[in-house]
Motif scaffolding. Structure first.
Motif, PDB file in Angstrom:
ATOM      1  N   SER A   9       0.809  -1.218   0.000  1.00  0.00           N
ATOM      2  CA  SER A   9       0.000   0.000   0.000  1.00  0.00           C
ATOM      3  C   SER A   9       0.841   1.266   0.000  1.00  0.00           C
ATOM      4  CB  SER A   9      -0.922   0.000   1.223  1.00  0.00           C
ATOM      5  OG  SER A   9      -0.156  -0.151   2.394  1.00  0.00           O
ATOM      6  N   GLY A  11       1.560   5.033  -0.367  1.00  0.00           N
ATOM      7  CA  GLY A  11       0.669   6.196  -0.272  1.00  0.00           C
ATOM      8  C   GLY A  11       0.993   6.993   0.966  1.00  0.00           C
ATOM      9  N   GLY A  13       0.370   8.098   4.450  1.00  0.00           N
ATOM     10  CA  GLY A  13      -0.398   7.708   5.628  1.00  0.00           C
ATOM     11  C   GLY A  13      -1.191   6.421   5.480  1.00  0.00           C
ATOM     12  N   THR A  14      -1.054   5.712   4.352  1.00  0.00           N
ATOM     13  CA  THR A  14      -1.824   4.467   4.197  1.00  0.00           C
ATOM     14  C   THR A  14      -1.175   3.359   5.021  1.00  0.00           C
ATOM     15  OG1 THR A  14      -0.634   4.280   2.104  1.00  0.00           O
ATOM     16  CG2 THR A  14      -2.987   4.687   1.970  1.00  0.00           C
ATOM     17  N   PRO A  16       0.511   0.185   6.290  1.00  0.00           N
ATOM     18  CA  PRO A  16       1.189  -0.901   5.582  1.00  0.00           C
ATOM     19  C   PRO A  16       0.628  -2.253   6.014  1.00  0.00           C
ATOM     20  CG  PRO A  16       2.541  -0.127   7.398  1.00  0.00           C
ATOM     21  CD  PRO A  16       1.312   0.737   7.388  1.00  0.00           C
ATOM     22  N   GLU A  18       2.300  -4.705   6.946  1.00  0.00           N
ATOM     23  CA  GLU A  18       3.098  -5.119   8.106  1.00  0.00           C
ATOM     24  C   GLU A  18       3.838  -3.877   8.605  1.00  0.00           C
ATOM     25  OE1 GLU A  18       3.743  -8.284   9.419  1.00  0.00           O
ATOM     26  OE2 GLU A  18       5.378  -7.631  10.735  1.00  0.00           O
ATOM     27  N   ALA A  20       6.537  -2.755  10.168  1.00  0.00           N
ATOM     28  CA  ALA A  20       7.792  -3.378  10.602  1.00  0.00           C
ATOM     29  C   ALA A  20       8.673  -2.406  11.373  1.00  0.00           C
ATOM     30  CB  ALA A  20       8.542  -3.901   9.377  1.00  0.00           C
ATOM     31  N   GLY A  52       8.135  10.004   3.974  1.00  0.00           N
ATOM     32  CA  GLY A  52       7.985   8.613   3.554  1.00  0.00           C
ATOM     33  C   GLY A  52       8.584   7.573   4.475  1.00  0.00           C
ATOM     34  N   VAL A  53       8.959   7.957   5.693  1.00  0.00           N
ATOM     35  CA  VAL A  53       9.509   6.947   6.610  1.00  0.00           C
ATOM     36  C   VAL A  53       8.427   6.296   7.476  1.00  0.00           C
ATOM     37  CG1 VAL A  53      11.855   7.858   6.759  1.00  0.00           C
ATOM     38  CG2 VAL A  53      10.105   8.693   8.341  1.00  0.00           C
ATOM     39  N   GLY A  54       7.227   6.886   7.447  1.00  0.00           N
ATOM     40  CA  GLY A  54       6.142   6.262   8.201  1.00  0.00           C
ATOM     41  C   GLY A  54       5.728   7.007   9.456  1.00  0.00           C
ATOM     42  N   LYS A  55       5.920   8.314   9.497  1.00  0.00           N
ATOM     43  CA  LYS A  55       5.533   9.085  10.684  1.00  0.00           C
ATOM     44  C   LYS A  55       4.008   9.150  10.832  1.00  0.00           C
ATOM     45  CE  LYS A  55       7.661  12.768   9.208  1.00  0.00           C
ATOM     46  NZ  LYS A  55       8.109  12.183   7.927  1.00  0.00           N
ATOM     47  N   THR A  56       3.323   9.451   9.736  1.00  0.00           N
ATOM     48  CA  THR A  56       1.866   9.586   9.805  1.00  0.00           C
ATOM     49  C   THR A  56       1.208   8.262  10.171  1.00  0.00           C
ATOM     50  OG1 THR A  56       1.952  11.361   8.176  1.00  0.00           O
ATOM     51  CG2 THR A  56      -0.182  10.322   8.523  1.00  0.00           C
ATOM     52  N   VAL A  57       1.737   7.190   9.564  1.00  0.00           N
ATOM     53  CA  VAL A  57       1.217   5.861   9.885  1.00  0.00           C
ATOM     54  C   VAL A  57       1.363   5.583  11.389  1.00  0.00           C
ATOM     55  CG1 VAL A  57       1.919   3.441   9.663  1.00  0.00           C
ATOM     56  CG2 VAL A  57       1.463   4.792   7.615  1.00  0.00           C
ATOM     57  N   PRO A 271      10.467   3.116   3.980  1.00  0.00           N
ATOM     58  CA  PRO A 271       9.175   2.447   3.946  1.00  0.00           C
ATOM     59  C   PRO A 271       8.309   2.766   2.713  1.00  0.00           C
ATOM     60  CG  PRO A 271       9.659   3.057   6.170  1.00  0.00           C
ATOM     61  CD  PRO A 271      10.756   3.635   5.327  1.00  0.00           C
ATOM     62  N   TYR A 272       8.267   4.027   2.310  1.00  0.00           N
ATOM     63  CA  TYR A 272       7.423   4.341   1.155  1.00  0.00           C
ATOM     64  C   TYR A 272       7.890   3.555  -0.069  1.00  0.00           C
ATOM     65  CZ  TYR A 272       4.495   6.968  -2.070  1.00  0.00           C
ATOM     66  OH  TYR A 272       3.546   7.306  -2.988  1.00  0.00           O
ATOM     67  N   GLN A 275       7.036  -0.152  -0.019  1.00  0.00           N
ATOM     68  CA  GLN A 275       5.663  -0.423  -0.448  1.00  0.00           C
ATOM     69  C   GLN A 275       5.549  -0.338  -1.962  1.00  0.00           C
ATOM     70  OE1 GLN A 275       3.314  -1.575   1.573  1.00  0.00           O
ATOM     71  NE2 GLN A 275       4.779  -1.369   3.251  1.00  0.00           N
TER      72      GLN A 275
HETATM   73  N1  LIG Z   1       7.024   0.411   9.465  1.00  0.00           N
HETATM   74  C1  LIG Z   1       6.644   0.338   8.181  1.00  0.00           C
HETATM   75  N2  LIG Z   1       6.829  -0.808   7.476  1.00  0.00           N
HETATM   76  C2  LIG Z   1       6.446  -0.876   6.182  1.00  0.00           C
HETATM   77  N3  LIG Z   1       5.852   0.121   5.503  1.00  0.00           N
HETATM   78  C3  LIG Z   1       5.625   1.278   6.150  1.00  0.00           C
HETATM   79  C4  LIG Z   1       6.015   1.440   7.519  1.00  0.00           C
HETATM   80  N4  LIG Z   1       5.675   2.690   7.908  1.00  0.00           N
HETATM   81  C5  LIG Z   1       5.114   3.282   6.832  1.00  0.00           C
HETATM   82  N5  LIG Z   1       5.075   2.452   5.780  1.00  0.00           N
HETATM   83  C6  LIG Z   1       4.554   2.805   4.432  1.00  0.00           C
HETATM   84  O1  LIG Z   1       5.302   3.948   3.999  1.00  0.00           O
HETATM   85  C7  LIG Z   1       4.489   4.877   3.313  1.00  0.00           C
HETATM   86  C8  LIG Z   1       4.662   6.270   3.898  1.00  0.00           C
HETATM   87  O2  LIG Z   1       4.140   6.347   5.204  1.00  0.00           O
HETATM   88  P1  LIG Z   1       3.775   7.768   5.877  1.00  0.00           P
HETATM   89  O3  LIG Z   1       3.289   7.485   7.238  1.00  0.00           O
HETATM   90  O4  LIG Z   1       2.876   8.528   4.965  1.00  0.00           O
HETATM   91  O5  LIG Z   1       5.216   8.480   5.927  1.00  0.00           O
HETATM   92  P2  LIG Z   1       5.570   9.962   6.429  1.00  0.00           P
HETATM   93  O6  LIG Z   1       4.395  10.483   7.189  1.00  0.00           O
HETATM   94  O7  LIG Z   1       6.794   9.808   7.272  1.00  0.00           O
HETATM   95  O8  LIG Z   1       5.856  10.763   5.189  1.00  0.00           O
HETATM   96  C9  LIG Z   1       3.074   4.310   3.345  1.00  0.00           C
HETATM   97  O9  LIG Z   1       2.814   3.700   2.117  1.00  0.00           O
HETATM   98  C10 LIG Z   1       3.119   3.272   4.461  1.00  0.00           C
HETATM   99  O10 LIG Z   1       2.238   2.194   4.189  1.00  0.00           O
END
Ligand SMILES: Nc1ncnc2c1ncn2[C@@H]1O[C@H](COP(=O)(O)OP(=O)(O)O)[C@@H](O)[C@H]1O
Ligand SMILES: [Mg+2]
Length: 396
Positions: A9, A11, A13-14, A16, A18, A20, A52-57, A271-272, A275
């Motif tokens: 996935s 995107g 904030g979408t 993931p 898993e 991880a 794109g490191v996954g902060k929003t997620v 992470p981005y 995906q």
């Molecule tokens: N721990 C993780 N493992 C795998 N994929 C992740 C992880 N955290 C985020 N992602 C994926 O990375 C992408 C970016 O996440 P996002 O939260 O939008 O990043 P940021 O807010 O840092 O820019 C999304 O597609 C999400 O599914």
């Protein structure tokens, strides 16, 4: 493979398939929520990391966690062009309605409404974009000076006391915090300083680009003692493997070690990108196991897609001179570069490009990892700039 079953996935904030490598942060949030609820002191924290490191997620996950632990919470995203007050007033009002709806009248909740109204009166002249109506009287003299740095702490304190009166705790979650002004950041820090001193049950969890650390330090020097700043970075090899392999295998599809190594090489664990590569590889592969030939094809397709979306949306917001600046940064090589070297590449003095550099920082495109250094906030953006140059899109 069947695109309908594609587990990946990419995107903003979408979630993931898993999540991880982030258990430490989730544990930290769990402990903080538990302690604050029990009136024990605990630092709030701000997640720091590139795009794109996954902060929003993670913030979304922490939001769920807060609700599960019985917190009332608000989640907002800061904007370049919207004031903090305009952003948090509507959800705070919503929150007070929730507290108010509970059985038996609470004088503290009633007071919060009056102070919210005073706050609104105070800032009204400055903030035209606030549109909320409260059909109640204000409390003159509290949070109505019009100075955010004294009004916001007063307002949040009263709200925290109301929550405490209800035997509840509140979490305020704010994404893209780097967009706050210094004055807004200062007001926020002062609020949590006061709340920490009184051990009130109000937690702040935020996230932002690396420039957020400097912003908090400049706003209030004691901020570093008040908050933790956990770094959210690319995943290491075992976590990368988990991020790709477990979603694949849960659909009954295998992937070779060689293929995983190639994904690791191309994505550098971001992470981005993981995906994106996983998504393309899945669609391209014709049979299990997904192998290195599939990944090589996925790389081409992923880069094409990133160039059209993830990178492109940022590129389109740049002025011609900003593009030139970023290209100069790109050709100097990987990692942070001396600002002086960038100016030299552009054949101008550092002072001459300082305004361009500042605007790029404000737009969230670059940051300063150390004094006099400059780097991209978007991983692999340098390579993208080089591709854009080849396509004749940097210099007209
Ligand atoms: N721990 C993780 N493992 C795998 N994929 C992740 C992880 N955290 C985020 N992602 C994926 O990375 C992408 C970016 O996440 P996002 O939260 O939008 O990043 P940021 O807010 O840092 O820019 C999304 O597609 C999400 O599914
Ligand atoms: Mg984000």
């Amino acid at each position: 493979m069947d695109p309908i079953k594609n587990p990946f996935s990419p995107g903003a904030g979408t979630p993931p398939p898993e999540l991880a490598g982030r258990q430490t942060i989730l544990d930290k949030a769990h402990i903080m929520f538990g302690r604050l609820k029990a009136a024990r002191s605990e630092k709030s924290f701000l997640l720091i990391g590139l795009r794109g490191v996954g902060k929003t997620v993670l913030l979304n996950e922490i939001h769920h966690l807060a609700e599960k632990e019985g917190y009332k919470s608000i989640f907002v995203e800061a904007h370049e062009n919207k004031s903090l007050a305009a952003l948090i007033l509507p959800p705070l009002r919503q929150l007070l309605f929730q507290l108010d709806r509970m059985a038996n009248v609470s004088e503290k909740v009633k007071r919060s409404f009056r102070v919210l109204k005073s706050f609104l009166n105070g800032i009204k002249l400055k903030v035209k974009d606030v549109e909320i109506y409260l059909d109640i009287d204000s409390e003159a003299g509290t949070a109505d000076s019009g100075d955010l740095e004294s009004d916001l702490p007063a307002l949040l304190e009263v709200i925290a006391e109301a929550a405490q009166d209800r035997k509840l705790a509140v979490a305020i979650i704010i994404d893209e915090l780097q967009y706050l002004s210094e004055q807004e950041m200062s007001a926020l820090i002062m609020s949590f300083h006061r709340i920490a001193q009184k051990m009130l049950p109000l937690a702040l969890v935020g996230a932002g680009l690396p420039q957020l650390v400097g912003l908090t330090g400049r706003s209030k020097s004691y901020a570093e003692r008040l908050f933790d700043f956990p770094r959210i970075g690319p995943l290491d090899m075992p976590d990368m493997i988990a991020a790709i392999r477990s979603p694949t295998e849960s659909q009954g599809v295998k992937i070779t070690d060689e293929a995983l190594d190639e994904i690791a090489l191309q994505t550098q664990g971001y992470p981005y990108f993981l995906q994106e590569w996983g998504y393309q590889a899945w669609n391209i592969a014709e049979k299990s196991p997904i192998d290195i030939a599939d990944i090589k094809k996925a790389t081409k397709e992923s880069i094409r897609r990133l160039d059209e979306s993830f990178f492109r949306v940022r590129f389109d917001r740049l002025t011609p001179r900003e593009k030139e600046y970023l290209y100069a940064l790109a050709i100097l090589g990987e990692g942070a570069q001396r600002s002086g070297d960038i100016a030299e590449k552009l054949q101008v003095s550092p002072q001459a490009v300082a305004p361009i550099r500042n605007n790029l920082i404000k737009k969230g495109m670059i940051y300063s990892p150390a004094h006099g250094d400059t780097d991209f906030t978007v991983p692999l953006f340098g390579d993208f700039m080089k591709r854009m140059m080849k396509k004749g899109q940097v210099y007209p």
